[in-house]
Design a protein around this motif. Structure first.
Motif, PDB file in Angstrom:
ATOM      1  N   GLU A   6     -37.051  58.560  25.709  1.00  0.00           N
ATOM      2  CA  GLU A   6     -36.567  58.418  27.069  1.00  0.00           C
ATOM      3  C   GLU A   6     -35.129  57.919  27.056  1.00  0.00           C
ATOM      4  N   THR A   7     -34.270  58.499  27.888  1.00  0.00           N
ATOM      5  CA  THR A   7     -32.931  57.932  28.046  1.00  0.00           C
ATOM      6  C   THR A   7     -32.756  57.534  29.509  1.00  0.00           C
ATOM      7  N   LYS A   8     -31.973  56.465  29.711  1.00  0.00           N
ATOM      8  CA  LYS A   8     -31.821  55.930  31.060  1.00  0.00           C
ATOM      9  C   LYS A   8     -30.416  56.098  31.620  1.00  0.00           C
ATOM     10  N   SER A   9     -29.562  56.785  30.878  1.00  0.00           N
ATOM     11  CA  SER A   9     -28.203  57.051  31.374  1.00  0.00           C
ATOM     12  C   SER A   9     -27.616  58.208  30.585  1.00  0.00           C
ATOM     13  N   ASN A  10     -26.532  58.783  31.108  1.00  0.00           N
ATOM     14  CA  ASN A  10     -25.897  59.867  30.348  1.00  0.00           C
ATOM     15  C   ASN A  10     -25.383  59.354  29.009  1.00  0.00           C
ATOM     16  N   LEU A  11     -24.935  58.093  28.973  1.00  0.00           N
ATOM     17  CA  LEU A  11     -24.439  57.552  27.702  1.00  0.00           C
ATOM     18  C   LEU A  11     -25.542  57.438  26.659  1.00  0.00           C
ATOM     19  N   GLU A  12     -26.739  57.097  27.092  1.00  0.00           N
ATOM     20  CA  GLU A  12     -27.861  57.042  26.139  1.00  0.00           C
ATOM     21  C   GLU A  12     -28.179  58.434  25.600  1.00  0.00           C
ATOM     22  N   THR A  13     -28.013  59.432  26.454  1.00  0.00           N
ATOM     23  CA  THR A  13     -28.247  60.804  25.998  1.00  0.00           C
ATOM     24  C   THR A  13     -27.171  61.239  25.007  1.00  0.00           C
ATOM     25  N   VAL A  14     -25.915  60.871  25.286  1.00  0.00           N
ATOM     26  CA  VAL A  14     -24.821  61.176  24.350  1.00  0.00           C
ATOM     27  C   VAL A  14     -25.125  60.535  22.997  1.00  0.00           C
ATOM     28  N   ASP A  39     -34.265  71.936  33.177  1.00  0.00           N
ATOM     29  CA  ASP A  39     -33.649  72.399  34.421  1.00  0.00           C
ATOM     30  C   ASP A  39     -32.144  72.175  34.467  1.00  0.00           C
ATOM     31  N   LEU A  40     -31.542  72.815  35.439  1.00  0.00           N
ATOM     32  CA  LEU A  40     -30.135  72.615  35.795  1.00  0.00           C
ATOM     33  C   LEU A  40     -29.862  71.112  35.921  1.00  0.00           C
ATOM     34  N   GLY A  41     -28.854  70.634  35.227  1.00  0.00           N
ATOM     35  CA  GLY A  41     -28.486  69.231  35.351  1.00  0.00           C
ATOM     36  C   GLY A  41     -29.417  68.263  34.645  1.00  0.00           C
ATOM     37  N   SER A  42     -30.277  68.775  33.775  1.00  0.00           N
ATOM     38  CA  SER A  42     -31.190  67.858  33.081  1.00  0.00           C
ATOM     39  C   SER A  42     -30.470  67.102  31.966  1.00  0.00           C
ATOM     40  N   GLY A  43     -29.399  67.671  31.427  1.00  0.00           N
ATOM     41  CA  GLY A  43     -28.642  66.938  30.401  1.00  0.00           C
ATOM     42  C   GLY A  43     -28.431  67.679  29.095  1.00  0.00           C
ATOM     43  N   LYS A  44     -28.592  68.987  29.119  1.00  0.00           N
ATOM     44  CA  LYS A  44     -28.427  69.778  27.891  1.00  0.00           C
ATOM     45  C   LYS A  44     -26.994  69.648  27.355  1.00  0.00           C
ATOM     46  N   THR A  45     -26.021  69.887  28.243  1.00  0.00           N
ATOM     47  CA  THR A  45     -24.624  69.801  27.801  1.00  0.00           C
ATOM     48  C   THR A  45     -24.267  68.379  27.395  1.00  0.00           C
ATOM     49  N   THR A  46     -24.759  67.409  28.143  1.00  0.00           N
ATOM     50  CA  THR A  46     -24.491  65.997  27.822  1.00  0.00           C
ATOM     51  C   THR A  46     -24.989  65.668  26.418  1.00  0.00           C
ATOM     52  N   PHE A  47     -26.193  66.115  26.102  1.00  0.00           N
ATOM     53  CA  PHE A  47     -26.763  65.893  24.772  1.00  0.00           C
ATOM     54  C   PHE A  47     -25.885  66.560  23.705  1.00  0.00           C
ATOM     55  N   VAL A 115     -28.385  75.780  21.462  1.00  0.00           N
ATOM     56  CA  VAL A 115     -28.486  76.797  22.513  1.00  0.00           C
ATOM     57  C   VAL A 115     -29.071  76.203  23.789  1.00  0.00           C
ATOM     58  N   GLU A 116     -28.273  76.244  24.880  1.00  0.00           N
ATOM     59  CA  GLU A 116     -28.799  75.856  26.191  1.00  0.00           C
ATOM     60  C   GLU A 116     -29.534  77.049  26.800  1.00  0.00           C
ATOM     61  N   TRP A 117     -30.575  76.798  27.542  1.00  0.00           N
ATOM     62  CA  TRP A 117     -31.406  77.849  28.139  1.00  0.00           C
ATOM     63  C   TRP A 117     -31.988  78.762  27.048  1.00  0.00           C
ATOM     64  N   ALA A 118     -32.407  78.152  25.950  1.00  0.00           N
ATOM     65  CA  ALA A 118     -32.856  78.895  24.773  1.00  0.00           C
ATOM     66  C   ALA A 118     -34.021  79.845  25.068  1.00  0.00           C
ATOM     67  N   ASN A 138     -35.773  61.188  37.105  1.00  0.00           N
ATOM     68  CA  ASN A 138     -35.104  60.813  38.351  1.00  0.00           C
ATOM     69  C   ASN A 138     -33.607  60.773  38.108  1.00  0.00           C
ATOM     70  N   GLU A 139     -32.839  60.186  38.988  1.00  0.00           N
ATOM     71  CA  GLU A 139     -31.385  60.306  38.911  1.00  0.00           C
ATOM     72  C   GLU A 139     -30.832  60.081  37.503  1.00  0.00           C
ATOM     73  N   ASN A 140     -31.291  59.015  36.857  1.00  0.00           N
ATOM     74  CA  ASN A 140     -30.713  58.685  35.549  1.00  0.00           C
ATOM     75  C   ASN A 140     -31.693  58.737  34.384  1.00  0.00           C
ATOM     76  N   LYS A 141     -32.934  58.982  34.678  1.00  0.00           N
ATOM     77  CA  LYS A 141     -33.939  58.969  33.604  1.00  0.00           C
ATOM     78  C   LYS A 141     -34.307  60.384  33.159  1.00  0.00           C
ATOM     79  N   ARG A 142     -34.286  60.565  31.830  1.00  0.00           N
ATOM     80  CA  ARG A 142     -34.670  61.866  31.265  1.00  0.00           C
ATOM     81  C   ARG A 142     -35.665  61.621  30.134  1.00  0.00           C
ATOM     82  N   ILE A 143     -36.609  62.528  29.976  1.00  0.00           N
ATOM     83  CA  ILE A 143     -37.534  62.467  28.845  1.00  0.00           C
ATOM     84  C   ILE A 143     -37.195  63.623  27.910  1.00  0.00           C
TER      85      ILE A 143
HETATM   86  N1  LIG Z   1     -30.227  60.047  31.179  1.00  0.00           N
HETATM   87  C1  LIG Z   1     -29.338  61.045  31.406  1.00  0.00           C
HETATM   88  N2  LIG Z   1     -29.116  61.964  30.453  1.00  0.00           N
HETATM   89  C2  LIG Z   1     -28.253  62.988  30.658  1.00  0.00           C
HETATM   90  N3  LIG Z   1     -27.548  63.177  31.787  1.00  0.00           N
HETATM   91  C3  LIG Z   1     -27.724  62.275  32.771  1.00  0.00           C
HETATM   92  C4  LIG Z   1     -28.625  61.183  32.622  1.00  0.00           C
HETATM   93  N4  LIG Z   1     -28.600  60.469  33.774  1.00  0.00           N
HETATM   94  C5  LIG Z   1     -27.731  61.081  34.577  1.00  0.00           C
HETATM   95  N5  LIG Z   1     -27.201  62.162  34.004  1.00  0.00           N
HETATM   96  C6  LIG Z   1     -26.239  63.093  34.629  1.00  0.00           C
HETATM   97  O1  LIG Z   1     -26.882  64.349  34.770  1.00  0.00           O
HETATM   98  C7  LIG Z   1     -25.942  65.394  34.564  1.00  0.00           C
HETATM   99  C8  LIG Z   1     -26.385  66.263  33.414  1.00  0.00           C
HETATM  100  O2  LIG Z   1     -25.546  67.385  33.386  1.00  0.00           O
HETATM  101  P1  LIG Z   1     -25.485  68.417  32.182  1.00  0.00           P
HETATM  102  O3  LIG Z   1     -24.319  69.301  32.466  1.00  0.00           O
HETATM  103  O4  LIG Z   1     -25.524  67.702  30.887  1.00  0.00           O
HETATM  104  O5  LIG Z   1     -26.853  69.209  32.382  1.00  0.00           O
HETATM  105  P2  LIG Z   1     -27.252  70.650  31.853  1.00  0.00           P
HETATM  106  O6  LIG Z   1     -28.695  70.566  31.529  1.00  0.00           O
HETATM  107  O7  LIG Z   1     -26.323  71.071  30.781  1.00  0.00           O
HETATM  108  O8  LIG Z   1     -27.043  71.557  33.145  1.00  0.00           O
HETATM  109  P3  LIG Z   1     -26.858  73.148  33.252  1.00  0.00           P
HETATM  110  O9  LIG Z   1     -28.231  73.707  33.303  1.00  0.00           O
HETATM  111  O10 LIG Z   1     -26.114  73.351  34.526  1.00  0.00           O
HETATM  112  O11 LIG Z   1     -26.090  73.602  32.039  1.00  0.00           O
HETATM  113  C9  LIG Z   1     -24.593  64.746  34.295  1.00  0.00           C
HETATM  114  O12 LIG Z   1     -23.875  64.650  35.510  1.00  0.00           O
HETATM  115  C10 LIG Z   1     -25.006  63.358  33.799  1.00  0.00           C
HETATM  116  O13 LIG Z   1     -24.010  62.374  34.039  1.00  0.00           O
END
Ligand SMILES: Nc1ncnc2c1ncn2[C@@H]1O[C@H](COP(=O)(O)OP(=O)(O)OP(=O)(O)O)[C@@H](O)[C@H]1O
Ligand SMILES: [Mg+2]
Length: 147
Positions: A6-14, A39-47, A115-118, A138-143
């Motif tokens: 589980e990550t609780k912020s984008n920085l934890e995902t990075v 899903d869209l915005g789940s954090g693939k690119t962030t990871f 690969v995103e959307w593998a 939720n807003e900041n939590k990802r599994i």
């Molecule tokens: N725990 C978290 N892990 C990753 N991102 C988070 C987290 N909490 C909040 N966020 C935010 O969620 C967004 C994730 O966006 P990101 O572009 O990484 O998603 P994505 O899965 O690549 O989307 P897309 O499907 O559009 O490519 C960012 O704005 C990031 O700051």
């Protein structure tokens, strides 16, 4: 093996991505293919930004949505020289895989490929090393479900 992280912020995902990148450089062998879904915005690119950092890549990693793939050079590693960041969202045909060089990267020996959307091109990704599904809680939590 299955991992649930589980990550609780984008920085934890990075950071999670960075740890994996460092680990691959130390202990990986052969082509290393990571299939990401979620899903869209789940954090693939962030990871993947974190992964790139763990691979020692200094260039800014940006989403390759329209290009479908970006290649980065891995410096200072004996085994791995290239990191490919693929966004499969717009890949429609086998020809897309050929002209973008994705196919060549996949059939190489010493590439790291994320690969995103593998799942959209899953029949071409049979030799994947890791599969990562990101659940948007939720807003900041990802599994992260890693297998
Ligand atoms: N725990 C978290 N892990 C990753 N991102 C988070 C987290 N909490 C909040 N966020 C935010 O969620 C967004 C994730 O966006 P990101 O572009 O990484 O998603 P994505 O899965 O690549 O989307 P897309 O499907 O559009 O490519 C960012 O704005 C990031 O700051
Ligand atoms: Mg993305």
């Amino acid at each position: 093996m299955k991992l649930r992280i589980e990550t609780k912020s984008n920085l934890e995902t990075v950071k999670l991505g960075r740890v994996l990148g460092e680990e691959i450089l130390k202990n990986g062998s052969g082509n290393f293919l990571i299939a990401l879904n979620g899903d869209l915005g789940s954090g693939k690119t962030t990871f993947i930004k974190g992964l790139g950092r763990g691979l020692g890549i200094k260039n800014k990693i940006t989403s390759p949505t329209f290009l479908m793939v970006r290649r980065y050079s891995i410096l200072k590693n004996k085994k791995y020289k290239n990191f490919y960041h693929v966004d499969a969202y717009r890949i429609k045909t086998k020809r897309d895989l050929e002209v973008t060089g994705i196919e060549a990267a996949l059939s190489g020996q010493n590439n790291i490929i994320a690969v995103e959307w593998a799942d959209l091109i899953k029949k071409h990704l049979k030799n994947k090393t890791l599969s990562i599904y990101i659940k948007h809680k939720n807003e900041n939590k990802r599994i992260f479900l890693i297998s």
